[in-house]
Write a protein that holds these residues in place. Structure first.
Motif, PDB file in Angstrom:
ATOM      1  N   GLY A  22      13.220  22.207  25.165  1.00 29.23           N
ATOM      2  CA  GLY A  22      14.528  21.995  25.777  1.00 29.23           C
ATOM      3  C   GLY A  22      15.661  22.209  24.784  1.00 29.23           C
ATOM      4  O   GLY A  22      15.443  22.471  23.602  1.00 29.23           O
ATOM      5  N   PRO A  23      16.887  22.084  25.271  1.00 31.55           N
ATOM      6  CA  PRO A  23      18.053  22.298  24.413  1.00 31.55           C
ATOM      7  C   PRO A  23      18.283  21.139  23.444  1.00 31.55           C
ATOM      8  O   PRO A  23      17.696  20.063  23.586  1.00 31.55           O
ATOM      9  CB  PRO A  23      19.206  22.414  25.414  1.00 31.55           C
ATOM     10  CG  PRO A  23      18.745  21.650  26.609  1.00 31.55           C
ATOM     11  CD  PRO A  23      17.254  21.817  26.660  1.00 31.55           C
ATOM     12  N   CYS A  24      19.146  21.370  22.481  1.00 36.08           N
ATOM     13  CA  CYS A  24      19.484  20.354  21.482  1.00 36.08           C
ATOM     14  C   CYS A  24      20.135  19.131  22.132  1.00 36.08           C
ATOM     15  O   CYS A  24      20.936  19.272  23.055  1.00 36.08           O
ATOM     16  CB  CYS A  24      20.498  20.915  20.479  1.00 36.08           C
ATOM     17  SG  CYS A  24      19.858  22.155  19.360  1.00 36.08           S
ATOM     18  N   PRO A  25      19.832  17.942  21.597  1.00 31.45           N
ATOM     19  CA  PRO A  25      20.608  16.768  21.990  1.00 31.45           C
ATOM     20  C   PRO A  25      22.051  16.929  21.492  1.00 31.45           C
ATOM     21  O   PRO A  25      22.317  17.753  20.614  1.00 31.45           O
ATOM     22  CB  PRO A  25      19.928  15.605  21.262  1.00 31.45           C
ATOM     23  CG  PRO A  25      18.670  16.128  20.699  1.00 31.45           C
ATOM     24  CD  PRO A  25      18.775  17.617  20.654  1.00 31.45           C
ATOM     25  N   ASN A  26      22.944  16.145  22.025  1.00 34.42           N
ATOM     26  CA  ASN A  26      24.347  16.219  21.615  1.00 34.42           C
ATOM     27  C   ASN A  26      24.816  14.823  21.196  1.00 34.42           C
ATOM     28  O   ASN A  26      25.525  14.144  21.941  1.00 34.42           O
ATOM     29  CB  ASN A  26      25.200  16.756  22.764  1.00 34.42           C
ATOM     30  CG  ASN A  26      26.604  17.072  22.325  1.00 34.42           C
ATOM     31  OD1 ASN A  26      26.879  17.262  21.148  1.00 34.42           O
ATOM     32  ND2 ASN A  26      27.517  17.111  23.279  1.00 34.42           N
ATOM     33  N   PRO A  27      24.417  14.375  20.002  1.00 38.37           N
ATOM     34  CA  PRO A  27      24.757  13.013  19.594  1.00 38.37           C
ATOM     35  C   PRO A  27      26.247  12.830  19.330  1.00 38.37           C
ATOM     36  O   PRO A  27      26.956  13.781  18.998  1.00 38.37           O
ATOM     37  CB  PRO A  27      23.962  12.829  18.300  1.00 38.37           C
ATOM     38  CG  PRO A  27      23.841  14.204  17.749  1.00 38.37           C
ATOM     39  CD  PRO A  27      23.714  15.104  18.953  1.00 38.37           C
ATOM     40  N   GLN A  28      26.696  11.602  19.466  1.00 36.78           N
ATOM     41  CA  GLN A  28      28.052  11.242  19.049  1.00 36.78           C
ATOM     42  C   GLN A  28      28.120  11.364  17.537  1.00 36.78           C
ATOM     43  O   GLN A  28      27.128  11.115  16.851  1.00 36.78           O
ATOM     44  CB  GLN A  28      28.367   9.804  19.467  1.00 36.78           C
ATOM     45  CG  GLN A  28      28.393   9.582  20.971  1.00 36.78           C
ATOM     46  CD  GLN A  28      29.527  10.330  21.625  1.00 36.78           C
ATOM     47  OE1 GLN A  28      30.661  10.257  21.180  1.00 36.78           O
ATOM     48  NE2 GLN A  28      29.221  11.071  22.684  1.00 36.78           N
ATOM     49  N   THR A 130      19.146  23.506  15.879  1.00 38.34           N
ATOM     50  CA  THR A 130      19.240  24.918  16.225  1.00 38.34           C
ATOM     51  C   THR A 130      18.542  25.120  17.558  1.00 38.34           C
ATOM     52  O   THR A 130      17.355  24.822  17.692  1.00 38.34           O
ATOM     53  CB  THR A 130      18.585  25.791  15.136  1.00 38.34           C
ATOM     54  OG1 THR A 130      19.235  25.514  13.891  1.00 38.34           O
ATOM     55  CG2 THR A 130      18.696  27.262  15.468  1.00 38.34           C
ATOM     56  N   ASP A 131      19.284  25.604  18.520  1.00 36.27           N
ATOM     57  CA  ASP A 131      18.797  25.831  19.877  1.00 36.27           C
ATOM     58  C   ASP A 131      18.251  27.257  19.965  1.00 36.27           C
ATOM     59  O   ASP A 131      18.929  28.212  19.588  1.00 36.27           O
ATOM     60  CB  ASP A 131      19.982  25.654  20.835  1.00 36.27           C
ATOM     61  CG  ASP A 131      19.570  25.445  22.269  1.00 36.27           C
ATOM     62  OD1 ASP A 131      18.417  25.743  22.623  1.00 36.27           O
ATOM     63  OD2 ASP A 131      20.410  24.981  23.042  1.00 36.27           O
TER      64      ASP A 131
END
Length: 182
Positions: A22-28, A130-131
Motif C-alpha cells: 500500500g501507499p506511504c502513511p502520512n504522519p503528523q 518512498t512510495d
C-alpha cells in the motif's frame, strides 16, 4: 510491466529495507519546527533496517550552509574504519518546515526526511517513506538522541509515537553506539 515484474526488479533494492504493501502513511510532523534548534549532532539510537547504514556509532551532523541549504554529514564505523558521506537537505515547503528533503548525490532527487517529533535537546523521531507506484512503500524510521544513549522510557515513547502514526516498527533495531570516544 506487471506489478510482479516491478517487484522482482526492485527486490535487490528492498531486501535490506522495510517494505509494506500500500501507499506511504502520512504522519503528523513537528509543529512549529525550528531548524536552528535542530542543527547539530544527533546519534542514531534505533532504526528500521537500511542498506546504507549498516555500521555502528552512526551519527548525523546538520549545519547551515551560506546558500541556505543544510549540510548533512553522516558517519558510521564499519570494520574499524570511519565512513563519512555528505549530503544536502532542504526545506521543500516553508509552510511545512519539518518536512525536509535529503539527497546524497547530485543525480538523485531529494528523499523525504520528516521530523515527526523533536524536543531539540534529547530526542528526535524521524520518518521517511518512498512510495512505489502505490503498490508498496519502503519505510525508514529513526530514533535519534543528542547523546549515544537514550533512556528506555524515551525510546518506548518514540516507538509508541511511530505506531500511533500507522508506521510498522516491528523490524526496528538498536544501533551499536559502543564507540569508546564518549
Amino acid at each position: 510491466m506487471s506489478a510482479a515484474s516491478i517487484l522482482l526488479l526492485l527486490l535487490p533494492l528492498i531486501s535490506a529495507q522495510t517494505f509494506n504493501w500500500g501507499p506511504c502513511p502520512n504522519p503528523q510532523v513537528q509543529p512549529n519546527f525550528n531548524l536552528q534548534q535542530y542543527l547539530g549532532k544527533w546519534y542514531e539510537i534505533e532504526k528500521l533496517p537500511t542498506n546504507f547504514a549498516t555500521g555502528k556509532c552512526i551519527e548525523a551532523n546538520y549545519s547551515l550552509r551560506k546558500d541556505g541549504t543544510i549540510r548533512v554529514l553522516n558517519s558510521q564505523v564499519i570494520d574499524g574504519e570511519v565512513n563519512d558521506i555528505e549530503g544536502t537537505a532542504v526545506i521543500q515547503d516553508i509552510r511545512e518546515p519539518a518536512k525536509l528533503g535529503v539527497s546524497f548525490s547530485y543525480s538523485t532527487p531529494y528523499s523525504p526526511y520528516w521530523v515527526v517529533k523533536s524536543d531539540y535537546t534529547n530526542v528526535s523521531v524521524v520518518y521517511s517513506c518512498t512510495d512505489i507506484v502505490r503498490l508498496f512503500h519502503i519505510d525508514y524510521a529513526w530514533i535519534l538522541s543528542r547523546s549515544r544513549s537514550l533512556s528506555p522510557e524515551k525510546v518506548n515513547d518514540a516507538k509508541n509515537l511511530l505506531i500511533s502514526e500507522g508506521i510498522d516498527i516491528s523490524k526496528m533495531k538498536p544501533t551499536d553506539q559502543s564507540c569508546g570516544d564518549d
